[in-house]
Design an enzyme around this catalytic site. Structure first.
Site, PDB file in Angstrom:
ATOM      1  CD1 TRP A 117      -2.101  -2.168   1.984  1.00 20.57           C
ATOM      2  CD2 TRP A 117      -2.915  -1.407   0.036  1.00 20.57           C
ATOM      3  NE1 TRP A 117      -3.078  -3.036   1.556  1.00 20.57           N
ATOM      4  CE2 TRP A 117      -3.598  -2.599   0.376  1.00 20.57           C
ATOM      5  CE3 TRP A 117      -3.258  -0.752  -1.153  1.00 20.57           C
ATOM      6  CZ2 TRP A 117      -4.605  -3.148  -0.434  1.00 20.57           C
ATOM      7  CZ3 TRP A 117      -4.256  -1.297  -1.956  1.00 20.57           C
ATOM      8  CH2 TRP A 117      -4.917  -2.473  -1.595  1.00 20.57           C
ATOM      9  CG  ASP A 184      -3.538   4.021   3.709  1.00 18.75           C
ATOM     10  OD1 ASP A 184      -4.637   3.886   4.275  1.00 18.75           O
ATOM     11  OD2 ASP A 184      -3.149   3.270   2.791  1.00 18.75           O
ATOM     12  CE  LYS A 208      -8.776  -3.156   3.664  1.00 22.88           C
ATOM     13  NZ  LYS A 208      -8.038  -2.280   2.791  1.00 22.88           N
TER      14      LYS A 208
END
Ligand SMILES: *Cc1c(COP(=O)(O)O)cnc(C)c1O
Length: 372
Positions: A117, A184, A208
């Protein structure tokens, strides 16, 4: 004549008992799911469905304001920060974070590379200016969080990924940075209290720990915006979204509503301290079994292992894989397969996963050892 799927229905919604370890989209609390499904038929007795009313209606404006307020309350967000529910996923956040913070002239963003990511975030930022890799654990296949680096103080910002969903590592404390820190936080936001004031921007996809896919929360220091000297397209400009109270265009109403319900659920259980306690208990139960059981081993450095995504492997796959896979499938465990870049197993233990589900998994692991 084919039967229409929309005939009269009793709407008796049965939750089957599957232990859901999906990495994302992932488990949500059953009571949230029930209320959410009801709202699609009719929202709070108003005679209309949530998804057929105007986003400017007083009912939806109240939902948006409540969702934003709950983020503020749960994370103790300072007054000069804005809370926004936008679209595009964290994957658009990679670019949005950069375009809102990187200077037009000689722009520089510093990144810690902790896995796939953060890599993707760096790739998007490189479209706008210079990307500095401050530290990386790539050489060790991302099995730990890099430490002992200094953040360059001539960078416009410093970007980290708080939890590495794929490799199973997590920042246990946040680095110090003199330049604006951006994060993030997709896969561990709301899993524990966080000092928001350390960051100028936090962004996270909903799917999530907060709700269904479709919305991305941005928590941004308003005083830090508007300093890049860039022309930013309206939809990517956090200042534009802030000036319209997160209603610049039609928001993803269903995702925002379900997120609001999940945030209410977290609050009703005691907020983020309670979430942290719950998550640490689950993680301890599983990691203790991984460490104790001679058939298994973890794939990450113990001090950096994630409370959200536990990655582990069988020491001898040839001897035990087939049987272990059958055993956890028979125990109605779902979503345990590891990401293709790590292999083995990944147990994602987001907020809504109950401790009992972890106990079912550790019992299967014990049983495998006992009968090996
Ligand atoms: C899942 C995930 C993403 C991607 O989110 P999308 O909503 O699919 O764009 C980004 N970062 C992290 C840390 C993630 O876990």
């Amino acid at each position: 004549m084919p039967q229409s799927g929309f005939g009269p229905s009793k709407l008796t919604y049965q939750m089957s008992k599957v232990h859901n370890y999906s990495a994302g989209p992932c488990i949500l609390p059953p009571e949230v799911m029930r209320k959410a499904s009801q709202s699609v038929i009719e929202l709070d007795g108003i005679g209309l469905s949530l998804i057929e009313i105007s986003h400017r209606s007083k009912e939806f404006v109240a939902i948006m304001e409540k969702a934003r307020g709950l983020v503020r309350e749960l994370l103790n967000v300072p007054d000069n920060y804005s809370v926004l529910f936008l679209q595009g996923g964290a994957s658009l956040g990679f670019y949005m974070s950069a375009i809102n913070f990187m200077k037009n002239e000689g722009g520089k963003g510093a990144y810690v590379d902790t896995g796939s990511w953060s890599n993707k975030a760096m790739k998007e930022a490189a479209l706008l200016g210079e990307v500095i890799e401050t530290a990386s654990s790539k050489a060790d296949n991302y099995t730990h969080i890099p430490k002992g680096y200094t953040v360059p103080d001539d960078a416009d910002y410093f970007h980290i990924t708080s939890n590495n969903t794929i490799f199973g590592t997590q920042f246990k404390s946040f680095p110090e940075s003199k330049v604006p820190m951006l994060c993030d936080m997709s896969s561990d936001i709301f899993s524990k209290p966080v000092d928001v004031s350390k960051f100028d921007l936090i962004y996270a996809g909903a799917q999530k720990n907060m709700g269904p896919a479709g919305t991305t929360v941005y928590i941004v220091n308003k005083d830090a915006l508007g300093k890049t000297g860039r022309k930013i397209p309206s939809m990517l400009d956090l200042a534009v979204h802030d000036s319209k109270d997160s209603m610049f265009n039609t928001p993803p109403v269903f995702s925002v509503y379900v997120s609001m319900l999940t945030l209410e659920w977290m609050k009703s259980l005691g907020g983020l301290e309670a979430m942290q306690k719950r998550n640490e208990e689950k993680a301890a139960l599983l990691y203790n079994e991984i460490d104790r059981n001679p058939l298994f081993e973890g794939t990450t450095a113990a001090e950096d292992r994630s409370t959200m995504n536990a990655t582990f492997v069988l020491k001898d796959e040839a001897a035990h894989k087939e049987r272990f896979d059958k055993m956890w499938n028979d125990a109605r465990i779902s979503g345990l397969k590891g990401h293709r870049s790590v292999g083995g197993y990944r147990a994602s233990m987001y907020n809504a996963l109950p401790l009992e589900s972890v106990a079912v998994l550790t019992d299967v692991m014990k049983e495998l050892e006992r009968t090996a």
